[in-house]
Design an enzyme around this catalytic site. Structure first.
Site, PDB file in Angstrom:
ATOM      1  CB  SER A 205      -1.224   0.095   1.451  1.00 48.32           C
ATOM      2  OG  SER A 205      -1.659   0.674   0.906  1.00 48.32           O
TER       3      SER A 205
ATOM      4  NE  ARG B 273      -3.919  -7.337  -3.492  1.00 46.38           N
ATOM      5  CZ  ARG B 273      -5.043  -7.557  -4.405  1.00 46.38           C
ATOM      6  NH1 ARG B 273      -5.660  -7.394  -4.960  1.00 46.38           N
ATOM      7  NH2 ARG B 273      -5.703  -8.391  -3.442  1.00 46.38           N
TER       8      ARG B 273
ATOM      9  CB  THR C  91      -4.723   0.865   6.060  1.00 51.33           C
ATOM     10  OG1 THR C  91      -4.567   1.119   4.965  1.00 51.33           O
ATOM     11  CG2 THR C  91      -4.966   0.167   7.002  1.00 51.33           C
TER      12      THR C  91
ATOM     13  CB  CYS D 151       0.434  -8.675 -16.088  1.00 48.63           C
ATOM     14  SG  CYS D 151       1.129  -9.453 -15.697  1.00 48.63           S
TER      15      CYS D 151
ATOM     16  CB  CYS E 187       1.392 -14.597 -10.771  1.00 51.29           C
ATOM     17  SG  CYS E 187      -0.143 -13.311  -9.599  1.00 51.29           S
TER      18      CYS E 187
ATOM     19  CB  CYS F  93      -1.384  -6.864  -9.108  1.00 46.84           C
ATOM     20  SG  CYS F  93      -1.687  -7.646 -11.026  1.00 46.84           S
TER      21      CYS F  93
ATOM     22  CB  CYS G 284      -4.555 -11.034 -15.543  1.00 46.95           C
ATOM     23  SG  CYS G 284      -4.604 -11.632 -14.538  1.00 46.95           S
TER      24      CYS G 284
END
Length: 633
Positions: free
Chosen positions: A146, A391, A427, A578, A602, A605, A608
């Site tokens: 984050s 992310r 958060t 991606c 990968c 995130c 896709c």
């Protein structure tokens, strides 16, 4: 081994155990149990031998070994042996079953807040409920990424004495700037964020500390276990989750390390998987949870981030900068952030809404280009990148919140979508939602209430108030940057969130992609290796790894769509959206191009799963312990 780690290891049979998800970045250290025998699950769990000394001293790439017990991150913390679990019994087929009062999927801010609040209520009311938290990352915090400018409002409620208990929250915001960028200039605008009293933090470090606090009150936390299946009873009520099998080869055969998954049954199940959680999305669709409250579709953005160590003279702890404009065009929503952390570290990133229209746009390359802006590049010169990650995040806000209760449990945190878009913060809202769910679970199990209490209290909370007031910011930008800024200013300074209408979102993100013939290809400069970098270099800095010989966790619903639809109509957008180069079009034997999936790259995130034009890609969990290994994100 995986199964014997959760069951079947008695005091007589206890021996060094090999972790089945060994990887080059995770040391293959024997995990040896040292817990005295007792009838509960704690006697069957090995304790990792490679603990870090504290949450401020994260593991190195060489020592980042997965574990199935929560390690002692603080030198002063002694391992707590939890006195009770609900039981161990045979499961369906040949799977073992563990029974708890509450099962929580995801050891992020929401899941840990729910666990802590529930156990706090147990201590207050002298009740005894068992709580289990599953985490697919190899360690708590390994998959947490984050910005993060942290608003401590929820933490003040959950752990009022956190300032005196070693929380890794030490850098208060010292300045707060907002710029509009053109290609060569920056224009300072009034800052709309009001970050007074907030802190620049690493969220992955914060959740490690929260996990320590959770374990202190009796929560059982199991990193390295990926929940892949929802369990139902004969009345279609959710009764827990099952973890995926370990040691399955690419061809579906069983490797020597094969271990069957485990069923974790709970009287209440809370899903706290984060944005676009795979189980959460299944529950939302299966129970039509958005339709129950006339909710709109969720909208998303992709955030790409690096943590740098910069030169001492350039570092200003607590300095916060947000930008809009360049390098994005006037119709693409997004912006950058640059936060000065402690220890000469800065967090820098670019967030791009996934309803962008140009299929040639490459979010990773846009981020690399952004760092070369004349107002940004001088800060980075002479610095070093420490970590990289990406992310997706929810941006739908109030209009997109689903009914968050299902038979047997609830969806909490970013899985439900409580991000406050104008604040660029989620958060504190995720934590508060977890606390409300923990309280509802307690009242359901002890006082005879129902989980609908969670939804009722959610609508009475400051989450609901804040998100309702902010509901029109994000959809205003569907008309472009300037109309969006104008409307947002009116909404903030004139109407103050009380405008008697609610704007609707545009098309779902995957439908927003134009066909390639409407756009010209974008030419990106080659990375210079000092400010900008290629994808393999960045991937190395994310500590990402998966067991190579396992079935791909990225599924094509129709294997012909990439070559027959995505490539000819959209110029193969999956090779660009991606941020980890998972998808590549490579020559085939017929001199054409065929989609190749590098699943081991990968970053989890979920871009896709969201952006594919035909929704042809399904993201599912890989073997537990796989994925990125974030330590300071």
């Amino acid at each position: 081994m995986y199964r014997s780690a959760l069951s079947g290891v008695t005091s007589k049979s206890r021996r060094p155990l090999r972790c089945p998800f060994f990887s080059p970045f995770r040391a293959e250290t024997p995990i040896i149990s040292s817990v005295s025998p007792s009838p509960g699950l704690e006697s069957r769990l090995p304790i990792p031998s490679n603990r870090f000394s504290s949450f401020r001293d994260p593991p190195s790439r060489a020592s980042f070994a997965p574990s199935i017990c929560f390690p002692d991150w603080s030198p002063g913390l002694r391992r707590r042996v939890v006195s009770r679990t609900r039981g161990l019994c045979g499961g369906s087929g040949d799977r073992e079953t563990l029974e708890y009062d509450v099962v929580i999927v995801g050891a992020g801010p929401a899941g840990l807040s729910a666990a802590i609040r529930l156990k706090q209520m147990c201590l207050e009311r002298n009740a005894d409920l068992s709580v289990c938290v599953l985490e697919k990352g190899p360690e708590v915090g390994a998959h947490i990424i984050s910005g993060n400018v942290f608003e401590p409002r929820a933490l003040d409620e959950l752990i009022p004495q956190w300032r005196h208990e070693g929380a890794p929250i030490e850098v208060p915001v010292s300045s707060d700037k907002f710029w509009l960028l053109t290609e060569n200039h920056s224009l300072q605008l009034p800052s709309p964020f009001d970050n007074k009293g907030n802190y620049v933090i690493s969220l992955s470090q914060l959740v490690r500390w929260m996990a320590m606090k959770a374990e202190e009150v009796g929560v059982e936390i199991y990193p390295g276990f990926a929940a892949s299946e929802i369990l139902y009873d004969e009345n279609d009520r959710v009764i827990g989750v099952a973890t995926n099998d370990m040691g399955v080869a690419k061809d579906g055969s069983k490797r020597e390390t094969f271990q069957r998954g485990v069923e974790l049954k709970g009287r209440v199940t809370l899903l706290a998987e984060g944005c676009r959680g795979s189980l959460s999305e299944k529950m939302i669709r299966a129970h039509k949870l958005r339709e129950k409250v006339q909710g709109q579709h969720q909208t998303y953005a992709l955030g790409i981030k690096e943590v740098w160590e910069i030169e001492e003279g350039k570092h200003k702890p607590g300095s916060v900068l947000h930008t809009i404009g360049w390098p994005l065009d006037m119709k693409t929503y997004g912006g950058s952030f640059l936060y000065h952390m402690s220890n000469r570290q800065i967090a820098i990133g670019l967030v791009i809404a996934l309803n962008y229209r140009n299929p040639y746009l490459n979010p990773y390359d846009e981020f690399q280009k952004f760092k070369h802006h004349p107002a940004i590049k001088p800060l980075l010169m002479g610095g070093t990148v420490l970590e990289y990650g990406a992310r997706t995040l929810n941006e739908g806000g109030f209009q997109s919140i689903p009914y968050s209760v299902f038979p047997g449990g609830a969806i909490i945190g970013c899985s439900a979508g409580f991000l406050d878009v104008p604040k660029i913060k989620g958060t504190h809202t995720a934590m508060k939602s977890g606390m409300l769910a923990g309280e509802a679970a307690f009242r359901t199990l002890v006082e005879g209430a129902t989980m609908e209490t969670y939804w009722d209290n959610l609508k009475k909370s400051w989450i609901w108030e804040d998100l309702k007031r902010a509901r029109n910011y994000r959809p205003a930008f569907k008309y472009g940057l300037i109309p969006g800024l104008t409307f947002s200013a009116l909404e903030r300074y004139v109407f103050r969130g009380r405008l008697p209408l609610t704007l609707k979102h545009g098309k779902p993100d995957h439908e927003a992609t134009d066909i390639a013939s409407l756009h010209a290809p974008i030419q990106y400069l080659k990375p210079d290796g000092q400010i900008s970098f290629d994808v393999p270099t960045s991937l190395y800095r994310s500590n990402t790894n998966h067991e190579h010989d396992q079935p791909a966790h990225l599924h094509l619903r129709d294997s012909t769509v990439p070559e027959l639809v995505n490539l000819p109509l959209y110029a193969g957008p999956e090779s660009r959206y991606c941020p980890a180069r998972v998808y590549e079009y490579t020559p085939d034997e017929n001199h054409g191009l065929k989609l190749h999936i590098n699943a081991q790259n990968c970053l989890h995130c979920k871009a896709c799963d969201i952006k594919d034009p035909k929704q042809n890609i399904e993201w599912t969990v890989p073997e537990g312990g796989g994925g990125p290994g974030y330590t300071i994100m």
